[in-house]
Design an enzyme around this catalytic site. Sequence first.
Site, PDB file in Angstrom:
ATOM      1  N   HIS A 271       5.350   8.221  -3.291  1.00 57.30           N
ATOM      2  CA  HIS A 271       5.426   7.863  -4.708  1.00 57.30           C
ATOM      3  C   HIS A 271       4.521   8.715  -5.614  1.00 57.30           C
ATOM      4  CE1 HIS A 271       7.571   4.198  -3.520  1.00 57.30           C
ATOM      5  NE2 HIS A 271       6.604   3.956  -2.670  1.00 57.30           N
TER       6      HIS A 271
HETATM    7  O1  RIB Z   1       4.829   1.150  -5.675  1.00 58.32           O
HETATM    8  C1  RIB Z   1       4.162   2.318  -5.274  1.00 58.32           C
HETATM    9  C2  RIB Z   1       2.828   2.424  -5.923  1.00 58.32           C
HETATM   10  O2  RIB Z   1       2.013   1.319  -5.550  1.00 58.32           O
HETATM   11  C3  RIB Z   1       2.041   3.673  -5.470  1.00 58.32           C
HETATM   12  O3  RIB Z   1       1.193   4.079  -6.502  1.00 58.32           O
HETATM   13  C4  RIB Z   1       1.242   3.164  -4.313  1.00 58.32           C
HETATM   14  O4  RIB Z   1       0.031   3.902  -4.129  1.00 58.32           O
HETATM   15  C5  RIB Z   1       0.905   1.779  -4.775  1.00 58.32           C
HETATM   16  O5  RIB Z   1      -0.243   1.865  -5.605  1.00 58.32           O
END
Ligand code: RIB
Length: 342
Positions: A271
Amino acid sequence: MYRCARKLHHLFRSLLLLSLMTATGAHAAEKIDLIIDTDPGADDVVALLFALASPQELNIRALTTVAGNVRLDKTSRNARLAREWAGREDVPVYAGAKKPMMRTPIYAENIHGVEGLSGVAVHEPKKGLAEGNAIDYLIDTLMAAKPHSITIAMLGPQTNLALALIQEPGIVQGIKEVVIMGGAHFNGGNITPVAEFNLFADPQAAEVVLKSGVKLTYLSLDVTHKILTSDARLNKIAALNNHASKLVVDILNDYIKADMAHYGIPGGPVHDATVIAYLLKPQLFSGREVNVVVDSSEGPAFGQTIVDWHDGLRAPKNAFWVEGGDADGFFDLLVERLARLK
Ligand code: RIB
Ligand code: CA
């Protein structure tokens, strides 16, 4: 006579270089003055290594940490670890908010491990935190900055920036844009059927940032779930055969298990690293200006980002919503940058 000839020589050479650069379009893009707000976190650490390996494009002013994936003491330690692993102890780390603005804190230790970085051994990094807290750092830096000169990458709950905006709304003068990993529309949520973790962990903070009027770009699950690891992609990273690539492969091999099981997909998303790729190579991504609102009301839609993708409400556009991305281009860029590290 000689001095005059030398001056003419230098002048001629500079003019020649300038004309060559203009002809080939070879002009160095302006460096991005960047603050990274983060809750490391497995994918945060990959994003930080990615960013810290890109000094030509990113002038990283500081890392600011927030509670999210794990508690603040561990997200701050992990940010210092990423900085140490990247050989970038020149970048200060400021610790920020211990808890969300209003809701009861939630964490994701089941995904990131108790230390916030399962898959690798952690230790106490040599260099400590910078003096002062992240909210004061954001206020002081953004108030003193040239107008609209600083970009903020937000990789976790948006608590720090929201608190800074509440305390000193004038900081918007220093913000060029805020690029956020968060939210979900087409994809559905990853912590509830409709909410993504960063927004669910502090929806009120996201509302404050949305209402501030700053230029916002959201890289949501809609795009991060199209940029998935695979054995081939992880093998390419492993083949770099340096310490950083080994860390990334070990971190990701552990981190992706949960998403692969939950969604029944062949690989996992990275992500937060998509935010860095977007800053480095925005042409890898596509999206559209939309109106987005956050639901912070108690109930099944708590933390949901509601995106008017077809502009049915004709409401003011307040964010650029990214939903397309070039996965091969992303991993090629990540490999190229990790290769620079030790
Ligand atoms: O949903 C994904 C996000 O939530 C990313 O930033 C991961 O590190 C968590 O913080
Ligand atoms: Ca994160």
